[in-house]
Design an enzyme around this catalytic site. Structure first.
Site, short mmCIF file in Angstrom:
data_model
loop_
_atom_site.label_atom_id
_atom_site.label_comp_id
_atom_site.label_asym_id
_atom_site.label_seq_id
_atom_site.Cartn_x
_atom_site.Cartn_y
_atom_site.Cartn_z
N LYS A 120 7.21 57.91 -28.10
CA LYS A 120 8.33 57.01 -27.79
C LYS A 120 9.37 57.67 -26.87
O LYS A 120 9.95 57.00 -26.02
CB LYS A 120 9.00 56.53 -29.08
CG LYS A 120 8.13 55.56 -29.89
CD LYS A 120 8.89 55.04 -31.11
CE LYS A 120 7.99 54.18 -31.98
NZ LYS A 120 8.70 53.65 -33.16
N ASP A 176 12.72 48.30 -32.38
CA ASP A 176 12.73 48.71 -33.79
C ASP A 176 14.03 48.29 -34.49
O ASP A 176 14.00 47.81 -35.63
CB ASP A 176 12.56 50.24 -33.91
CG ASP A 176 11.13 50.68 -33.72
OD1 ASP A 176 10.21 49.85 -33.90
OD2 ASP A 176 10.91 51.86 -33.38
N GLY A 200 17.16 60.18 -43.53
CA GLY A 200 16.25 60.57 -42.45
C GLY A 200 17.01 60.59 -41.13
O GLY A 200 17.96 59.82 -40.93
N ALA A 201 16.60 61.49 -40.25
CA ALA A 201 17.29 61.61 -38.97
C ALA A 201 16.28 61.83 -37.84
O ALA A 201 16.57 62.49 -36.84
CB ALA A 201 18.30 62.76 -39.03
N GLY A 209 13.07 59.98 -35.26
CA GLY A 209 13.07 58.96 -34.20
C GLY A 209 13.40 57.57 -34.72
O GLY A 209 14.14 56.82 -34.06
N ASN A 256 20.08 63.79 -44.22
CA ASN A 256 18.76 64.32 -43.86
C ASN A 256 18.51 65.64 -44.57
O ASN A 256 19.44 66.36 -44.93
CB ASN A 256 18.67 64.54 -42.34
CG ASN A 256 17.23 64.67 -41.89
OD1 ASN A 256 16.38 63.87 -42.28
ND2 ASN A 256 16.93 65.69 -41.09
N LYS A 263 19.95 68.02 -38.07
CA LYS A 263 19.47 66.82 -37.35
C LYS A 263 20.40 65.63 -37.58
O LYS A 263 20.60 64.81 -36.69
CB LYS A 263 18.05 66.47 -37.79
CG LYS A 263 16.99 67.08 -36.86
CD LYS A 263 15.65 66.97 -37.49
CE LYS A 263 14.67 66.11 -36.83
NZ LYS A 263 13.36 66.16 -37.52
#
Ligand code: NDP
Length: 267
Positions: free
Chosen positions: A66, A102, A125-126, A128, A149, A154
Site C-alpha cells: 500500500k 479503508d 495498533g499503529a 498501516g 500500540n 509507532k
C-alpha cells in the site's frame, strides 16, 4: 471484451476481493473481470505499469504494497494523502490515480452499530491500517482518540502526523472508553493481544478490523467474554470494496446482501 480489474498483493490467495467485486458486478450488471495477482516484491512497480498499459482499468492493492502504491501514484486523493497509503488505483489519461477507501469503509460499517460523535475512542495498533483510518475517525468529531500500540514509538509517530490524537503504550490503557477498535494484526496472526484487565470492564463497543473465515476473532471473543457488543471487520472489507467499485464505475452497490452472502454461504 470485459473491462479488467484485479487485486495485487503477496500473499493473495486468501483475498475475498474477486468474489466481492463479482457480486457487485452481477448486482449492477457490469461486464468485468477481476483477478487475484500475486506480485513479486522486486517487481511491484513494473507489474502495476504493465497491468495498466495492457488495458487494465483498476487495481486494489493489499499487503505489503500500500505504501509503494502511494509512491507510484501520479495523483492522490486527499484521503490517500492523509493515510500515507493507497489501496485503490485507477488509470486516467495515462496517469495513475491513488485513493484509500479503508477509512470510509470502516466508518460505513461501524456506523451501523455506534455513533462516534462525542465518544472516547481507543484505537489499538499503529500499523498501516491504523494510520489509514485515523483521518476518517477524526471527521466524526469524537471527544478523544487515543492510539495505543505495543511499541509506543509507532504510536508517537502517528501523533506527529495527527496532532489531535493521544499516544499510549498498551499497558497504559485504562477503563472508560466508549469504543475500542482493534487495528493490530494479532487476530490475523493468531497471536494473543495482551490488554489491561480493566479495559473492557465498562463494556465499550468493540470492533476488530480483522475477520476470520470461521468463528470469532480472538479480540471479538475476548470482548464477548466481558459482555461487550463486538463485531469483526468483514463489513469493513465489503464497504471499502464498495467505495473502490464506486470510484471505478460511478455506481454504489448494495452492500448488505453481499455481506450476508459472505457470512452465510462463502464461509
Ligand atoms: P501492520 O503490520 O502494518 O501493523 C500491525 C500492528 O499490529 C502493529 O501496530 C503491531 O504492533 C500490532 N501487533 C501485531 N501483533 C501484535 C500482538 N500480538 N500484540 C500487540 N500488538 C500487535 O498491519 P496492518 O495495520 O496493515 O493490519 C492490521 C489488521 O487490520 C490486520 O489484521 C488486517 O487484516 C486488518 N485490516 C482489515 C481491513 C478490512 O477491510 N477489514 C483493511 C485493512 C487491514 P507493533 O508496532 O508493536 O509491532
Amino acid at each position: 471484451m470485459p473491462n479488467r480489474y484485479a487485486v495485487m498483493g503477496n500473499p493473495i490467495a486468501h483475498s475475498l476481493s474477486p468474489e466481492i467485486h463479482r457480486l457487485f458486478a452481477k448486482q449492477t450488471r457490469r461486464n468485468l473481470t477481476y483477478d487475484k495477482l500475486q506480485v513479486d516484491p522486486l517487481s511491484f512497480e513494473q507489474e502495476v505499469q504493465a497491468f495498466f498499459h495492457k488495458g487494465g482499468l483498476g487495481l486494489n492493492i493489499t499487503l505489503p504494497f500500500k505504501e509503494r502504491a502511494f509512491a507510484i501514484s501520479d495523483d492522490l486523493s486527499a484521503r490517500a494523502r492523509l493515510a500515507g497509503a493507497v489501496n485503490t488505483l485507477s488509470f486516467h489519461g495515462g496517469r495513475i490515480c491513488g485513493d484509500n477507501t479503508d477509512g470510509i469503509g470502516l466508518l460505513r460499517d461501524l456506523g451501523r452499530f455506534v455513533s462516534l460523535s462525542g465518544k472516547d475512542i481507543a484505537l489499538i495498533g499503529a500499523g498501516g491500517a491504523a494510520r489509514g483510518v485515523i483521518g476518517s475517525l477524526l471527521t466524526q468529531t469524537p471527544k478523544r482518540i487515543v492510539v495505543a500500540n505495543r511499541s509506543i514509538a509507532k504510536a508517537r509517530a502517528l501523533q506527529i502526523a495527527f496532532p489531535e490524537i493521544e499516544a499510549l503504550s498498551l499497558d497504559m490503557l485504562r477503563e472508560g472508553y466508549d469504543v475500542i477498535i482493534n487495528a493490530t494484526s494479532s487476530s490475523t496472526l493468531g497471536e494473543v493481544l495482551v490488554l489491561p484487565a480493566s479495559l473492557l470492564k465498562t463494556k465499550p463497543f468493540c470492533y476488530d478490523l480483522a475477520y476470520l473465515q470461521t468463528g470469532e476473532t480472538a479480540f471479538v471473543a475476548l470482548a464477548h467474554s466481558f459482555g461487550c457488543d463486538a463485531v469483526d471487520g468483514l463489513g469493513m472489507l465489503v464497504e471499502q470494496a464498495a467505495e473502490a467499485f464506486f470510484i471505478w464505475h460511478g455506481v454504489r452497490p448494495e452492500t448488505p446482501l453481499v455481506r450476508e452472502y459472505l457470512r452465510r454461504d462463502l464461509f
